[in-house]
Motif scaffolding. Structure first.
Motif, PDB file in Angstrom:
ATOM      1  N   UNK A 252      43.428 -26.162  38.418  1.00  0.00           N
ATOM      2  CA  UNK A 252      43.697 -26.755  37.385  1.00  0.00           C
ATOM      3  C   UNK A 252      43.275 -25.848  36.209  1.00  0.00           C
ATOM      4  N   UNK A 253      44.433 -25.897  35.165  1.00  0.00           N
ATOM      5  CA  UNK A 253      44.155 -25.039  34.221  1.00  0.00           C
ATOM      6  C   UNK A 253      43.895 -25.706  32.925  1.00  0.00           C
ATOM      7  N   UNK A 260      47.403 -29.142  29.726  1.00  0.00           N
ATOM      8  CA  UNK A 260      46.788 -28.961  31.100  1.00  0.00           C
ATOM      9  C   UNK A 260      47.928 -28.679  32.032  1.00  0.00           C
ATOM     10  N   UNK A 261      47.707 -27.874  32.994  1.00  0.00           N
ATOM     11  CA  UNK A 261      48.574 -27.863  34.150  1.00  0.00           C
ATOM     12  C   UNK A 261      47.883 -27.828  35.483  1.00  0.00           C
ATOM     13  N   UNK A 262      48.147 -28.186  36.594  1.00  0.00           N
ATOM     14  CA  UNK A 262      47.851 -28.152  38.088  1.00  0.00           C
ATOM     15  C   UNK A 262      48.662 -27.485  38.704  1.00  0.00           C
ATOM     16  N   UNK A 372      34.694 -12.012  37.533  1.00  0.00           N
ATOM     17  CA  UNK A 372      35.966 -11.949  37.722  1.00  0.00           C
ATOM     18  C   UNK A 372      36.696 -12.482  38.991  1.00  0.00           C
ATOM     19  N   UNK A 373      36.193 -12.226  40.090  1.00  0.00           N
ATOM     20  CA  UNK A 373      36.753 -12.290  41.381  1.00  0.00           C
ATOM     21  C   UNK A 373      36.557 -13.570  42.101  1.00  0.00           C
ATOM     22  N   UNK A 374      36.733 -14.831  41.442  1.00  0.00           N
ATOM     23  CA  UNK A 374      36.171 -16.061  41.990  1.00  0.00           C
ATOM     24  C   UNK A 374      37.064 -16.209  43.339  1.00  0.00           C
ATOM     25  N   UNK A 375      36.503 -16.347  44.236  1.00  0.00           N
ATOM     26  CA  UNK A 375      37.154 -16.822  45.547  1.00  0.00           C
ATOM     27  C   UNK A 375      37.048 -18.460  45.534  1.00  0.00           C
ATOM     28  N   UNK A 376      38.105 -18.910  46.381  1.00  0.00           N
ATOM     29  CA  UNK A 376      38.445 -20.395  46.514  1.00  0.00           C
ATOM     30  C   UNK A 376      38.475 -20.977  45.243  1.00  0.00           C
ATOM     31  N   UNK A 377      39.144 -20.347  44.442  1.00  0.00           N
ATOM     32  CA  UNK A 377      39.203 -20.796  42.866  1.00  0.00           C
ATOM     33  C   UNK A 377      39.976 -21.937  42.822  1.00  0.00           C
ATOM     34  N   UNK A 378      39.522 -23.120  41.962  1.00  0.00           N
ATOM     35  CA  UNK A 378      40.321 -24.157  41.915  1.00  0.00           C
ATOM     36  C   UNK A 378      40.544 -24.740  40.532  1.00  0.00           C
TER      37      UNK A 378
END
Ligand SMILES: Nc1nc2c(c(=O)[nH]1)N[C@H]1C(S)=C(S)[C@@H](COP(=O)(O)O)O[C@H]1N2
Ligand SMILES: [Mo]
Length: 513
Positions: A252-253, A260-262, A372-378
């Protein structure tokens, strides 16, 4: 003094009472694990409390843990917790009385801690209190049954007392076996129901349509240039990595955006994928440490994804959130400039390993992983540094985390003994974003001498170097320093990792015979 009752009771009874407490605690954890298999492994009492401990660990303790246990810090935490729980449970067993159930009270108190920990986790479901509640109920039942028997009237010694000890022992053995069985079945079920490994095996990494590496630099890489995934350091706050299928994943941005976009995997698949070689570095990496690794990432430019949402001109930060609640605050600039920040779905041609963020993570050249390096980023929330604070910044690390120029000697190792004459000295140097111009080596207090670079500079990846030493017998110290692409010398000032990364020169002590 009722507390002293048990202490004054015969030794075998004291041991049995303590053992009852320990077995009852095992029942709590085993049953909890079993029930959690039907919800989410993170809902079990042990992992829930462990995660809460991780989140509340002060910065210096975290540094100590990473320093001492490295990537094994999680195992160390779980083992440590089990020891603490066993001790407390033994005390609970000693305290428990039929009419003064202080042991049970202790169990319930810890149950409340477990419930709070589970239900307040990121993404917790409404039923996440259940594993702990069912587990504690079963544990208290075992505790009461066991210690109730031990409280048989005395003195005078009644003939039945011995029998009761045997009954308690038998009961404890049964309950202990049941706890182990529940735990094992729960773990197996959890793997069958929730494990994302099969989803990952079926994940097709998109072919890269172009490379973002500097032109001409992508030839044959020297051995050791790419860190094999099995050797790649792993640092995160997840006691068990989130299990997110590619299907269930979406990004989700939102925040300070025009719309907003998903983004989901199907949308990504319709976009051209790119490839880039980036060396990730952890801010906790000590001088000479191994919390650094280099991979060829495949993914999608974050710049393009953000553009779909249209970030506001007032925004200066993107707060990325992982499925497990971890957050990182990255300058918006770093995600939209030419450096090639990626939403990565592939690592060295394979889907991301689950521990490294499957199905999608961020990779931002030039910045330490914690920012910066977020894993499992949602989620990507477009925001401002004066409005949002990320996970490690709340815990004492710097708001911004550009990677400091660094270098490391990999051969020989400190403490090695080598033969006199020609000795190969080799290692890596990095200054992501600026690149490495050169590396110099010094023997003892001698002059600095230039090492040979093994491949063209790739800017965002480390550079391998080599130097041949004409070694004379005796004890020697080899020191390395690097110069970045702007010609700036690596800082020799010794600084610890907190708050914005270690500095200082790496050296190794060797004996020449
Ligand atoms: N979800 C999540 N992502 C995370 C972290 C974390 O704790 N949780 N740690 C960060 C830190 S501190 C580093 S150094 C890198 C490490 O990435 P790696 O484990 O793939 O090497 O991941 C970053 N991404
Ligand atoms: Mo890190």
């Amino acid at each position: 003094m009722w507390i002293l009752d048990r202490v004054r009771s015969p030794a075998p009874e004291r041991v049995l009472a303590a053992a009852t407490g320990v077995v009852a605690a095992a029942v709590v954890l085993g049953v909890g694990q079993f029930v959690a298999a039907f919800l989410d492994r993170a809902a079990g009492p042990l992992l829930a409390v462990g995660s809460a401990v991780v989140d509340h660990t002060p910065a210096p303790v975290r540094e100590f843990a990473i320093d001492t246990f490295g990537t094994g810090d999680k195992t160390a935490l779980i083992v440590g917790m089990c020891v603490v729980i066993a001790v407390l449970a033994a005390v609970a067993g000693l305290l428990e009385r039929p009419r003064r159930p202080w042991g049970s009270v202790l169990f319930v108190a810890f149950g409340i801690v477990g419930v709070v920990a589970a239900t307040t986790r990121a993404g917790a479901g409404v039923a996440w209190f259940l594993p702990t509640v069912v587990g504690v109920a079963a544990g208290v039942a075992v505790l009461r049954a066991g210690t109730g028997r031990l409280a048989a009237p005395r003195p005078p010694r009644v003939p039945g007392a011995r029998t009761d000890r045997r009954t308690v022992l038998l009961g404890l053995t049964g309950a202990g076996a049941g706890a182990v069985l529940a735990g094992v079945v729960g773990t197996v079920l959890d793997h069958l129901l929730n494990d994302v490994g099969r989803d990952r095996s079926g994940f097709a990494v998109p072919p890269a349509t172009r490379s973002l590496d500097p032109p001409g630099a992508t030839g044959d890489a020297p051995a050791g240039f790419i860190t094999p995934p099995s050797d790649f350091y792993r640092i995160d706050t997840a006691l068990r990595p989130p299990q997110l299928t590619a299907e269930r994943w979406s990004l989700r941005i939102h925040g300070m955006v025009d719309r907003e976009v998903r983004v989901d995997m199907a949308m990504l698949r319709a976009m051209p994928a790119v490839e880039k070689t980036v060396t990730l570095t952890c801010v906790s990496n000590e001088v000479g440490g191994d919390l650094i690794g280099n991979a060829r990432w495949i993914g999608y430019p974050l710049r393009d994804l953000l553009a779909m949402a249209g970030p506001s001109g007032d925004a200066d930060m993107v707060l990325s959130t992982s499925d497990d609640g971890f957050t990182a605050g990255t300058p918006l600039q770093a995600l939209t400039d030419d450096r090639g920040a990626l939403l990565a779905v592939g690592m060295d041609g394979q889907p991301l390993p689950v521990e490294h963020g499957y199905p999608a993570r961020m990779v931002v050249p030039g910045l330490y992983g914690y920012v910066s390096a977020t894993k499992w980023v949602v989620s990507l929330e477009v925001t401002r540094f004066d409005r949002a604070t990320a996970y490690w910044t709340q815990r004492g690390w710097a708001e911004k985390g550009p990677i400091k120029t660094g270098s490391r000697i990999d051969v020989p190792r400190s403490g090695d003994t080598v033969g006199r004459g020609r000795v190969t000295v080799a290692g890596v140097a990095w200054a992501q974003g600026r690149g490495i111009n050169g590396v110099q080596i010094r023997v003892d207090d001698g002059p600095w001498q230039a090492a040979t670079m093994l491949a063209p500079d790739m800017l965002d990846a480390w550079r391998l170097w080599r130097w041949t030493w004409d070694a004379s017998p005796g004890d020697h110290t080899l020191t390395v320093r690097a110069f970045d692409g702007d010609g700036r010398q690596q800082s020799a000032i010794v600084a610890p990792p907190i708050p914005d990364g270690a500095s200082g020169l790496h050296s190794v002590d060797v004996t020449v015979t």
